[in-house]
Design a protein around this motif. Structure first.
Motif, PDB file in Angstrom:
ATOM      1  N   ASP A  73     119.498  28.071 -38.830  1.00  0.00           N
ATOM      2  CA  ASP A  73     119.150  29.047 -37.641  1.00  0.00           C
ATOM      3  C   ASP A  73     120.091  30.200 -37.514  1.00  0.00           C
ATOM      4  N   THR A  74     120.923  30.281 -38.675  1.00  0.00           N
ATOM      5  CA  THR A  74     122.046  31.135 -38.729  1.00  0.00           C
ATOM      6  C   THR A  74     121.578  32.500 -39.836  1.00  0.00           C
ATOM      7  N   PRO A  75     121.648  33.654 -39.406  1.00  0.00           N
ATOM      8  CA  PRO A  75     121.364  34.787 -40.528  1.00  0.00           C
ATOM      9  C   PRO A  75     122.094  34.867 -41.571  1.00  0.00           C
ATOM     10  N   GLY A  76     121.679  34.993 -42.831  1.00  0.00           N
ATOM     11  CA  GLY A  76     122.597  35.113 -43.878  1.00  0.00           C
ATOM     12  C   GLY A  76     122.055  36.200 -44.976  1.00  0.00           C
ATOM     13  N   VAL A  77     122.934  36.321 -46.110  1.00  0.00           N
ATOM     14  CA  VAL A  77     122.182  37.289 -47.102  1.00  0.00           C
ATOM     15  C   VAL A  77     122.761  36.804 -48.286  1.00  0.00           C
ATOM     16  N   VAL A  78     121.959  37.009 -49.329  1.00  0.00           N
ATOM     17  CA  VAL A  78     122.629  36.995 -50.687  1.00  0.00           C
ATOM     18  C   VAL A  78     123.015  38.272 -51.342  1.00  0.00           C
ATOM     19  N   VAL A  79     124.105  38.515 -51.881  1.00  0.00           N
ATOM     20  CA  VAL A  79     124.152  39.684 -52.635  1.00  0.00           C
ATOM     21  C   VAL A  79     124.201  39.485 -54.036  1.00  0.00           C
ATOM     22  N   THR A  80     123.845  40.582 -54.839  1.00  0.00           N
ATOM     23  CA  THR A  80     123.878  40.262 -56.216  1.00  0.00           C
ATOM     24  C   THR A  80     124.992  41.788 -56.640  1.00  0.00           C
ATOM     25  N   THR A  81     125.820  41.136 -57.577  1.00  0.00           N
ATOM     26  CA  THR A  81     126.718  42.197 -57.780  1.00  0.00           C
ATOM     27  C   THR A  81     126.655  42.786 -59.378  1.00  0.00           C
ATOM     28  N   LYS A  82     126.903  43.951 -59.573  1.00  0.00           N
ATOM     29  CA  LYS A  82     127.113  44.492 -60.985  1.00  0.00           C
ATOM     30  C   LYS A  82     127.899  43.480 -61.769  1.00  0.00           C
ATOM     31  N   GLU A  83     128.946  43.253 -61.384  1.00  0.00           N
ATOM     32  CA  GLU A  83     130.032  42.539 -61.824  1.00  0.00           C
ATOM     33  C   GLU A  83     129.669  40.822 -62.075  1.00  0.00           C
ATOM     34  N   VAL A  84     130.148  40.202 -63.069  1.00  0.00           N
ATOM     35  CA  VAL A  84     130.043  38.777 -63.224  1.00  0.00           C
ATOM     36  C   VAL A  84     131.354  38.043 -62.873  1.00  0.00           C
ATOM     37  N   PHE A  85     131.413  37.143 -62.107  1.00  0.00           N
ATOM     38  CA  PHE A  85     132.746  36.387 -61.770  1.00  0.00           C
ATOM     39  C   PHE A  85     132.758  35.017 -62.361  1.00  0.00           C
TER      40      PHE A  85
END
Length: 82
Positions: free
Chosen positions: A43-55
């Motif tokens: 029940d917790t809001p969250g996000v997934v971010v996509t980055t230009k860089e690869v780690f």
């Protein structure tokens, strides 16, 4: 499986099937966000971010990172939660 065998199981012994890692894994790194998707955890809001860089994380390349940190999620979601 006996109860003893079950109690010996550890979550870290299993590989993750997720295509994202916790944003905390790259804490302090500079990154360029190219995409943000909503991804709640229970029940917790969250996000997934996509980055230009690869780690590299645990020897694998990742460019998607998830977080439920309120301060960060609040920056990406409107008051309506979108």
């Amino acid at each position: 499986m006996s109860r003893t065998e079950l109690s010996d199981l550890k979550l870290e012994d299993y590989a993750s099937a997720s295509d994202s890692k916790s944003l905390g894994k790259i804490d302090g790194q500079e990154l360029t966000i190219t995409k943000v998707d909503r991804k709640d955890y229970d029940d917790t809001p969250g996000v997934v971010v996509t980055t230009k860089e690869v780690f590299p994380i645990d020897g694998e390349p990742f460019s998607k990172f998830h977080t439920t940190r309120k301060a960060l999620v609040g920056k990406f979601l409107s008051d309506a939660g979108v």
